[in-house]
Design an enzyme around this catalytic site. Structure first.
Site, mmCIF file in Angstrom:
data_model
loop_
_atom_site.group_PDB
_atom_site.id
_atom_site.type_symbol
_atom_site.label_atom_id
_atom_site.label_comp_id
_atom_site.label_asym_id
_atom_site.label_seq_id
_atom_site.Cartn_x
_atom_site.Cartn_y
_atom_site.Cartn_z
ATOM 1 N N ASP A 6 37.917 47.339 41.700
ATOM 2 C CA ASP A 6 38.837 46.222 41.797
ATOM 3 C C ASP A 6 38.618 45.563 43.160
ATOM 4 O O ASP A 6 37.924 46.088 44.038
ATOM 5 C CB ASP A 6 40.295 46.651 41.571
HETATM 6 C C1 BGC Z 1 42.838 42.290 39.942
HETATM 7 C C2 BGC Z 1 41.849 42.532 38.824
HETATM 8 C C3 BGC Z 1 40.881 41.384 38.722
HETATM 9 C C4 BGC Z 1 40.217 41.182 40.062
HETATM 10 C C5 BGC Z 1 39.170 40.097 40.049
HETATM 11 C C6 BGC Z 1 42.179 41.839 41.228
HETATM 12 O O1 BGC Z 1 43.096 41.391 42.140
HETATM 13 O O2 BGC Z 1 43.575 43.475 40.152
HETATM 14 O O3 BGC Z 1 42.523 42.742 37.616
HETATM 15 O O4 BGC Z 1 39.948 41.637 37.719
HETATM 16 O O5 BGC Z 1 41.201 40.853 41.017
HETATM 17 O O6 BGC Z 1 39.714 38.852 39.914
#
Ligand code: BGC
Length: 720
Positions: A260
């Site tokens: 993440d």
């Molecule tokens: C979120 C994810 C997401 C990622 C990329 C993060 O802040 O937790 O779910 O896929 O950002 O955008």
């Protein structure tokens, strides 16, 4: 030697690390996390220091960057472009929680396919979806992104989404690699506060939070995103036990782990790494392949290798997995196949709009409908559409709508006007979704008084739902409650149209309103779908994928509770209860009304006993006893009254959504395998234990309304 082996043999350490680096790049990219510590540049693509890119949108820009990677970098390795294509790219289906309410796996798959086609045509190859975090706490804003509270529903949803996004062949130019996220138990953050620590038992982890991920892996999902959070002191992004031993070795996962946003670097803040080098080493050793947006891999993995914190073999293995995914996606052979279309930006095609309109209509959930106020006649007196969401596109497409196009989104005012061309409709905001300006309430009351019926479009602003949008009080915001009270006080029938990303705890409102229709955030065609349901052109069939609490104080409230030694007894003080509110939710899991009525016959089984290895088929007859066609969802629950460990009072095993003409009947057969009866013993090993089981059918998890049949699993005869 395979292409991948040859490439790895030819790569420098910097180029290898580059393949594990995913950054957002480009001026007008979407922002989905805190500011980048690492400032990426196109030059780094040329140097092979960036292997994957997120949040860059626009096929021309993507193709231009891909050309640099393929034609100007030393080894010509294509980039992998990822984006959160959650419930649509241009054309949005309802948000996942809303779409789950349709209880239609065929539609779940179809909307993922639609999203994949639009995203791939815009040169995206990887989506960070499906989000399959079960959630039993509506304070957590991200409950909107997932499939609700139930493990079986989550598993069916995960499979449908993976199939829909990826299609049968990842190399197809419209195949979008899926990412099951966020592994695991992110939905159980302490007190519903986003990013907070998680501490659930191993049993709950295995029973509740893991099955959807196991299903996604079994369905062949290309990637998994470990959660930001720690599970009982083990930050998932650096946990070898879960990522490698459990998922790769035991489950056989062959795809990639993508971190993440900044999660690898955040291992330092978690307190399990002293510096970025330790964080990088720990994540790589755990099995993390792509580092999304943290400085750890790009800046500190090389020193970590030099310090001997992690082995070069771990680096090579991760690089091989990433290259393998690029190969499976067809990127080496045809790096520009996705996004090759030369037409101008596509406008949503009519059949796409028709699909998301039908899905939205199927997801709208009618909580109450007193005196059958709905559907509304298409002729009659004026309708007052009141509330801050009457004309907003945001509350149709919701908080994570990709490039969901607000210009093509049908608002409530538009959709309702189209559905009732012969009735006068007035539109009054009354108040805003946030803030304390109540000066428009008087005008709203006047509009209500002049109308025959009020449609009150209120709820939760999309901005307050989703990531980093935990709410200690998940209810109406701003002055909306005052608006609702004032409008209710006119005595006119009030139909609440509730836009929300989670259950909102406003029991008084649902009791006083003539009807409440939960819209969730219904997508690009939301206004039309609402018009369809209000006018009776579509019969509502959404069912709650989460228990709807009476009050915040009940949270977490979910149907899969275990029995207590002191079950609630109104005549006995020393039993499980609140002294100030009921135990039961206001509306149970599965609740949702229709414009018709359905009845189920008592279930039957072909044989009252079975042996291990045999199947059990439960049959029941569903009848539409009302006067219009409609769809309903039939749930099959299992109860194991005596087992070696205490099992939940109800466990969902199957569901089926059935459409029936007025007066029609259909026999439903649910077949269960022996494994469906199994529970985890004290050793957390799954076994079907001999003895009696109850199989119950019904329209919701309200235990009083279920119809039950018993079966017995015979013990194996003792070996002599
Ligand atoms: C979120 C994810 C997401 C990622 C990329 C993060 O802040 O937790 O779910 O896929 O950002 O955008």
């Amino acid at each position: 030697m395979s292409r991948i082996d040859e490439l790895i043999a030819a790569m420098t350490v910097d180029e290898k690390i580059g393949q594990l680096v995913m950054v957002s790049l480009g001026a007008e990219t979407i922002v989905t996390g805190p500011g980048a510590a690492h400032e990426p540049s196109v030059e780094e693509v040329r140097e092979g220091r960036i292997g994957s890119v997120l949040n860059l949108v626009g096929r021309d820009r993507i193709r231009a960057l891909q050309r640099i990677a393929v034609e100007e970098s030393r080894l010509g390795i294509p980039l992998l472009f990822g984006l959160d294509v959650v419930h649509g790219y241009f054309t949005d289906a309802p948000v996942p929680l809303g779409e789950t309410a349709a209880f239609r796996p065929d539609l779940w798959e179809a909307t993922a396919r639609l999203a994949a086609e639009e995203a791939c045509d815009e040169a995206i190859a990887l989506t960070f979806a499906p989000m399959i975090d079960l959630a039993r706490d509506p304070r957590w804003g991200r409950i909107v992104e997932g499939p609700g509270e139930d493990a079986h529903v989550g598993s069916v949803f995960a499979r449908a989404k993976v199939r829909g996004f990826q299609g049968p062949d990842l190399a197809h130019p419209q195949a979008l690699a899926a990412t099951a996220k966020h592994f695991a138990a992110y939905g159980a953050v302490t007190a519903g506060r986003d990013y907070a620590s998680v501490d659930v038992s191993e049993r709950t982890l295995h029973e509740v939070y893991l099955p959807a991920f196991a299903a996604a892996v079994d369905e062949g999902c290309a990637a998994i995103m470990p959660a930001f959070v720690d599970l009982a002191g083990r930050p998932m992004s650096g946990d070898r036990g879960y990522l490698t031993d459990l998922v790769r070795r035991r489950w056989g996962f062959e795809g990639i782990y993508v971190s993440d946003y900044d999660a690898v670097g955040e291992l330092v803040a978690h307190g399990v790494a002293a510096d970025m080098a330790e964080a990088a080493a720990r994540a790589l050793d755990a099995g993390m392949d792509l580092d999304m947006m943290s400085p750890a891999y790009p800046k500190a993995l090389k020193p970590a290798l030099e310090r001997g914190l992690v082995a070069m073999t771990a680096l090579d293995a991760a690089v091989a997995r990433v290259l393998r995914l690029k190969e499976r996606l067809g990127l080496f052979e045809a790096p520009h196949a996705r996004g090759a279309a030369t037409s101008p930006r596509p406008r949503p095609r009519p059949e796409r709009r028709a699909l998301v309109r039908a899905v939205a209509a199927a997801s709208l959930t009618l909580l109450a409908n007193r005196d059958r106020v709905l559907p509304l006649a298409t002729t009659g007196g004026p309708i007052a559409l009141i509330g801050p969401f009457a004309t907003t596109a945001e509350e149709m497409i919701g908080p994570w709508s990709g490039l969901g196009d607000q210009e093509i989104t049908v608002t409530l005012a538009e959709g309702i006007a189209a559905a009732f061309p012969d009735r006068r409709i007035t539109v009054t905001a009354g108040v805003a979704g946030e803030g304390d300006d109540g000066s428009g309430i008087a005008a709203a009351v006047a509009a209500a008084e002049a109308a025959e019926v009020v449609l009150l479009a209120i709820g939760e602003p999309a901005r307050l739902s989703g990531e980093a949008a935990s709410r200690a009080r998940p209810g109406l915001t701003g002055r909306q409650a005052d608006l609702a009270r004032a409008v209710l006080a006119t005595g006119k029938p009030v139909v609440v149209l509730l836009a929300c990303g989670r259950p909102l705890t406003e029991a008084w409102l649902y009791e006083q309103a003539a009807a409440t229709l939960v819209l969730w955030y219904p997508g690009s065609e939301g206004g039309n779908a609402v018009g369809d349901v209000l006018s009776g052109r579509a019969n509502p069939s959404g069912r709650l994928p989460v228990s709807w609490p009476v009050d915040i104080g009940q949270i977490p409230v979910f149907y899969g509770e275990r029995p207590t030694g002191r079950p609630f007894d109104p005549n006995e003080h020393f039993t499980t209860r609140y002294v100030d509110m009921p135990n039961a939710p206001l509306f149970p899991f599965g609740h949702g009304l229709s414009y018709t009525e359905f009845a189920l016959s008592d279930p039957t089984v072909a044989a009252a006993t079975f042996r291990a290895g045999e199947t059990v088929t439960v049959s029941t007859e569903l009848a539409n006893t009302g006067s219009v066609a409609g769809a309903t969802t039939v749930f099959l629950f299992l109860t194991d009254p005596v087992a070696s460990t205490s099992r939940p009072l109800l466990e969902l095993k199957r569901f089926e959504t059935v459409e029936l003409a007025a007066g029609a009947k259909r026999r439903l057969d649910f077949t269960l395998a022996t494994a469906d009866f199994a529970c985890l013993g004290a050793d957390l090993v799954a076994r079907a234990e001999p003895g009696a089981f109850w199989l119950s059918v019904g329209f919701s998890a309200d235990r009083k309304a279920l119809k039950t049949v018993a079966v017995r699993l015979e013990a194996e005869p003792a070996l002599v």
